[in-house]
Write an enzyme that holds these catalytic residues in place. Structure first.
Site, PDB file in Angstrom:
ATOM      1  N   LYS A  22       0.838  -1.211   0.000  1.00 38.97           N
ATOM      2  CA  LYS A  22       0.000   0.000   0.000  1.00 38.97           C
ATOM      3  C   LYS A  22       0.868   1.254   0.000  1.00 38.97           C
ATOM      4  CE  LYS A  22      -1.593   1.503   4.072  1.00 38.97           C
ATOM      5  NZ  LYS A  22      -1.067   2.861   4.338  1.00 38.97           N
ATOM      6  N   ASN A  23       1.868   1.285   0.881  1.00 40.67           N
ATOM      7  CA  ASN A  23       2.636   2.521   1.025  1.00 40.67           C
ATOM      8  C   ASN A  23       3.579   2.780  -0.143  1.00 40.67           C
ATOM      9  OD1 ASN A  23       1.271   3.028   3.323  1.00 40.67           O
ATOM     10  ND2 ASN A  23       2.937   2.556   4.737  1.00 40.67           N
ATOM     11  N   ARG A  93      -4.534  10.621   4.412  1.00 33.55           N
ATOM     12  CA  ARG A  93      -3.434  11.587   4.467  1.00 33.55           C
ATOM     13  C   ARG A  93      -2.509  11.485   3.263  1.00 33.55           C
ATOM     14  NH1 ARG A  93      -1.838  14.107   8.643  1.00 33.55           N
ATOM     15  NH2 ARG A  93       0.216  14.085   7.717  1.00 33.55           N
ATOM     16  N   CYS A 117      -3.719  13.038  13.010  1.00 30.41           N
ATOM     17  CA  CYS A 117      -4.343  11.735  12.797  1.00 30.41           C
ATOM     18  C   CYS A 117      -4.510  11.036  14.131  1.00 30.41           C
ATOM     19  CB  CYS A 117      -3.543  10.901  11.809  1.00 30.41           C
ATOM     20  SG  CYS A 117      -2.182  10.033  12.533  1.00 30.41           S
ATOM     21  N   ARG A 122       0.778  15.188  12.461  1.00 26.77           N
ATOM     22  CA  ARG A 122       1.502  14.666  11.284  1.00 26.77           C
ATOM     23  C   ARG A 122       1.834  15.858  10.387  1.00 26.77           C
ATOM     24  NH1 ARG A 122      -0.115   9.205   9.978  1.00 26.77           N
ATOM     25  NH2 ARG A 122       1.302   9.322   8.210  1.00 26.77           N
ATOM     26  N   ASP A 315       5.259   0.839  11.805  1.00 26.15           N
ATOM     27  CA  ASP A 315       4.012   0.217  11.350  1.00 26.15           C
ATOM     28  C   ASP A 315       3.864  -1.235  11.814  1.00 26.15           C
ATOM     29  OD1 ASP A 315       3.402   2.598  10.124  1.00 26.15           O
ATOM     30  OD2 ASP A 315       4.035   1.965   8.132  1.00 26.15           O
ATOM     31  N   ARG A 407      -8.203  -0.687   4.886  1.00 27.92           N
ATOM     32  CA  ARG A 407      -7.313   0.271   4.235  1.00 27.92           C
ATOM     33  C   ARG A 407      -5.976  -0.360   3.881  1.00 27.92           C
ATOM     34  NH1 ARG A 407      -7.382   5.830   7.334  1.00 27.92           N
ATOM     35  NH2 ARG A 407      -6.271   6.236   5.422  1.00 27.92           N
TER      36      ARG A 407
HETATM   37  N1  EPU Z   1       7.524  14.642   9.956  1.00 23.27           N
HETATM   38  C1  EPU Z   1       7.799  15.959  10.172  1.00 23.27           C
HETATM   39  N2  EPU Z   1       7.600  16.842   9.138  1.00 23.27           N
HETATM   40  C2  EPU Z   1       7.157  16.441   7.926  1.00 23.27           C
HETATM   41  C3  EPU Z   1       6.880  15.092   7.706  1.00 23.27           C
HETATM   42  C4  EPU Z   1       7.079  14.196   8.759  1.00 23.27           C
HETATM   43  O1  EPU Z   1       8.202  16.342  11.264  1.00 23.27           O
HETATM   44  O2  EPU Z   1       7.019  17.292   7.022  1.00 23.27           O
HETATM   45  C5  EPU Z   1       7.720  13.667  11.042  1.00 23.27           C
HETATM   46  C6  EPU Z   1       6.446  12.878  11.355  1.00 23.27           C
HETATM   47  O3  EPU Z   1       5.627  13.566  12.278  1.00 23.27           O
HETATM   48  C7  EPU Z   1       7.002  11.592  11.896  1.00 23.27           C
HETATM   49  C8  EPU Z   1       8.248  11.384  11.065  1.00 23.27           C
HETATM   50  O4  EPU Z   1       8.604  12.674  10.560  1.00 23.27           O
HETATM   51  O5  EPU Z   1       7.388  11.743  13.248  1.00 23.27           O
HETATM   52  C9  EPU Z   1       8.081  10.426   9.921  1.00 23.27           C
HETATM   53  O6  EPU Z   1       6.935  10.770   9.154  1.00 23.27           O
HETATM   54  P1  EPU Z   1       6.855  10.479   7.591  1.00 23.27           P
HETATM   55  O7  EPU Z   1       6.680  11.755   6.845  1.00 23.27           O
HETATM   56  O8  EPU Z   1       7.990   9.610   7.194  1.00 23.27           O
HETATM   57  O9  EPU Z   1       5.494   9.654   7.475  1.00 23.27           O
HETATM   58  P2  EPU Z   1       4.605   9.585   6.182  1.00 23.27           P
HETATM   59  O10 EPU Z   1       5.456   9.621   4.992  1.00 23.27           O
HETATM   60  O11 EPU Z   1       3.495  10.561   6.299  1.00 23.27           O
HETATM   61  C10 EPU Z   1       4.661   6.990   5.872  1.00 23.27           C
HETATM   62  C11 EPU Z   1       3.666   5.872   5.898  1.00 23.27           C
HETATM   63  C12 EPU Z   1       3.225   5.610   7.323  1.00 23.27           C
HETATM   64  C13 EPU Z   1       4.463   5.274   8.148  1.00 23.27           C
HETATM   65  C14 EPU Z   1       5.481   6.414   8.054  1.00 23.27           C
HETATM   66  C15 EPU Z   1       6.775   6.134   8.791  1.00 23.27           C
HETATM   67  C16 EPU Z   1       2.566   6.062   3.772  1.00 23.27           C
HETATM   68  C17 EPU Z   1       1.307   6.286   3.014  1.00 23.27           C
HETATM   69  N3  EPU Z   1       2.509   6.211   5.089  1.00 23.27           N
HETATM   70  O12 EPU Z   1       3.971   8.121   6.370  1.00 23.27           O
HETATM   71  O13 EPU Z   1       2.391   4.456   7.254  1.00 23.27           O
HETATM   72  O14 EPU Z   1       4.105   5.073   9.497  1.00 23.27           O
HETATM   73  O15 EPU Z   1       5.787   6.666   6.677  1.00 23.27           O
HETATM   74  O16 EPU Z   1       7.371   4.995   8.293  1.00 23.27           O
HETATM   75  O17 EPU Z   1       3.574   5.701   3.184  1.00 23.27           O
HETATM   76  C18 EPU Z   1       0.703   2.990   7.908  1.00 23.27           C
HETATM   77  O18 EPU Z   1       0.870   2.382   6.838  1.00 23.27           O
HETATM   78  O19 EPU Z   1       0.003   2.521   8.852  1.00 23.27           O
HETATM   79  C19 EPU Z   1       1.329   4.285   8.104  1.00 23.27           C
HETATM   80  C20 EPU Z   1       0.938   5.160   9.015  1.00 23.27           C
END
Ligand code: EPU
Length: 451
Positions: A22-23, A93, A117, A122, A315, A407
């Site tokens: 998915k991701n 998101r 979330c 986030r 995750d 999801r």
């Molecule tokens: N962060 C910031 N600023 C940003 C973006 C992120 O401070 O602009 C922080 C976040 O708050 C968090 C950390 O950086 O503490 C990592 O967040 P990241 O941006 O890597 O998360 P994401 O890309 O929004 C993806 C996955 C998540 C998974 C995270 C971490 C997808 C669609 N989602 O989210 O997946 O937990 O990476 O590996 O790829 C899930 O599948 O259940 C899920 C939540």
């Protein structure tokens, strides 16, 4: 709303295969916005998040053709709309990953700002900082981010944040930079395998990306991108969830298309705990191989911390906690990516788990057995941990709000039933002793966007 009813205590045995990730799939689908030629995907997982992303892309001018359950082709036919509306973004998101591709290709994009979330704040400040470094102007209007750039210009960008790098932020900036003028260097890029999978597709479309999967990605901008075909990589989180399910139920399960190479932090913990993990044919590609998981449930306690890849993935933290509830001794789990991601703790406690939380750390005191109970799913991975606990528990567990699971796990109950689990999906309004009857109408309407 659907509910899972589980009669615990069945040993899982048999063979299953892991679906596409998915991701990985969400930013891959968004990458189709970067060209007017068709992008064809195989091994696309059949999930509600993928359906939602396809709807969003259709609104943004993509023709979406589903050839079969796991095969889909997207082609942009109309570039007039560049607005990802709140209605869709608030349900998922990951809609934010259209930001980079739309900006690069159409020069203007309006994307509703994702809120917090289920497990905390986030922010997307790093995504925006990266796009600004490429020359975009960014403003906020009515809860929407508006980004504009006549032509993006390559730059050196540092994408590290307080909790490490950002996965979707790296995807956004890398995708946008493919069409920028000149060279972009992303330092402190996310190293997750999903980023390498995205770079593979982008390169097949004609991009010039090197270093994806490492903290330093270099992108030489090109004039345009073209069509491509892509097989979505196996889902390492789903694979890890099945492995933990086998481990928790004293099982013997062979998992095909298992991304062993991407799960070393997890299989290392499983081995330490006493679960046997064996690659069946060592000559197979360790990213898509068959692996046998065997457990006699004499589990040792362990200490682990979630970290960016290649560390232990956040995750899978909830699922591993469910397993450690049944270990003999005290385990310590620290969450370093999302310090509030512990919604499963009170629900596991309802099933007899002994858990003490202090800030971003949980001490798990192993117990002999868990006891079935009505519990409430809160976000995708927390829900998965409750299913695992229910499979191992004595008696009946009912899990409400299983739309969270839909999801990220395609027909989870069918996969588990094929391994011998007693699990069924029922209409929540028919449950008498479970939680659904006490849910209010407003609580049913809560839309969480945890992924
Ligand atoms: N962060 C910031 N600023 C940003 C973006 C992120 O401070 O602009 C922080 C976040 O708050 C968090 C950390 O950086 O503490 C990592 O967040 P990241 O941006 O890597 O998360 P994401 O890309 O929004 C993806 C996955 C998540 C998974 C995270 C971490 C997808 C669609 N989602 O989210 O997946 O937990 O990476 O590996 O790829 C899930 O599948 O259940 C899920 C939540």
């Amino acid at each position: 709303m659907d509910v899972f009813k589980i009669q615990g205590g069945q040993r899982l045995t048999g063979k299953i295969s892991v679906d596409g990730s998915k991701n990985a799939a969400l930013p891959l689908l968004a990458a189709s916005l970067l060209t007017s030629e068709p992008i064809h995907f195989t091994c696309m997982p059949h999930l509600s998040d993928i359906t939602n992303m396809s709807k969003l892309l259709a609104e943004l001018g993509c023709k979406v053709e589903q050839q079969s359950t796991n095969e889909i082709t997207l082609q942009v036919t109309d570039e007039s709309t560049s607005h990802a509306r709140y209605d869709i973004v608030r349900t998922m998101r990951a809609s934010v990953c259209v930001l980079g591709p739309l900006l690069a290709r159409r020069g203007k994009v309006r994307v509703s700002m994702p809120g917090g979330c289920a497990f905390g704040d986030r922010p997307i400040d790093l995504h925006l900082r990266g796009l600004e470094a490429l020359g975009a102007t960014i403003e906020l209007d009515g809860g929407d981010i508006i980004a504009r750039a006549d032509k993006l210009i390559g730059a050196t960008i540092f994408l590290g944040g307080p909790f490490g790098s950002t996965v979707l932020g790296t995807a956004n900036v890398m995708s946008a930079a493919t069409l920028a003028k000149g060279r972009t260097i992303i330092e402190s890029a996310a190293c997750e395998p999903e980023i390498a999978d995205l770079a593979l597709l982008l390169n097949n479309m004609g991009a010039k990306i090197s270093g994806a999967g490492t903290p330093r990605i270099i992108i030489e901008g090109v004039e345009q991108l073209g069509g491509a075909s892509h097989t979505v990589m196996p889902d390492r989180i789903v694979a890890g969830t099945w492995a933990i399910a086998a481990a928790m139920t004293n099982g013997d399960v062979t998992i095909e298309r298992f991304p062993l190479d991407h799960l070393l932090a997890v299989t290392n913990i499983l081995s330490t705990v006493g679960v046997h993990v064996k690659q069946i044919d060592p000559s197979e590609n360790p990213r898509t191989c068959a692996v046998q998981i065997v457990s006699d449930r004499h589990l040792k306690p362990v200490m682990f911390t979630t970290q960016p890849y290649p560390g232990f993935p956040t995750d899978l933290q909830a699922q591993m906690m469910a397993l450690l509830c049944l270990s003999r001794g005290n385990s310590i789990i620290t969450e370093k990516i999302y310090p509030e991601r512990f919604m499963h703790v009170p629900e596991l406690s309802r099933m007899g788990a002994k858990l003490v939380r202090q800030g971003a750390t949980v001490i798990v005191q192993g117990v002999d057995h868990l006891v079935g109970a009505p519990v409430m799913a809160s976000d995708l991975r927390a829900s998965a941990s409750l299913v695992l606990a229910g499979l191992a528990a004595e008696g009946e567990t009912t899990i409400s709000r299983v739309y969270h699971l839909d999801r990220g796990y395609a027909a989870m109950e069918k996969t588990l039933a094929s391994l011998g689990a007693k699990i069924e999906r029922v209409d929540g309004s028919t449950i008498v002793d479970g939680l659904p009857l006490v849910e209010t109408v407003s609580s049913q309407k809560i839309v969480q966007s945890d992924c």
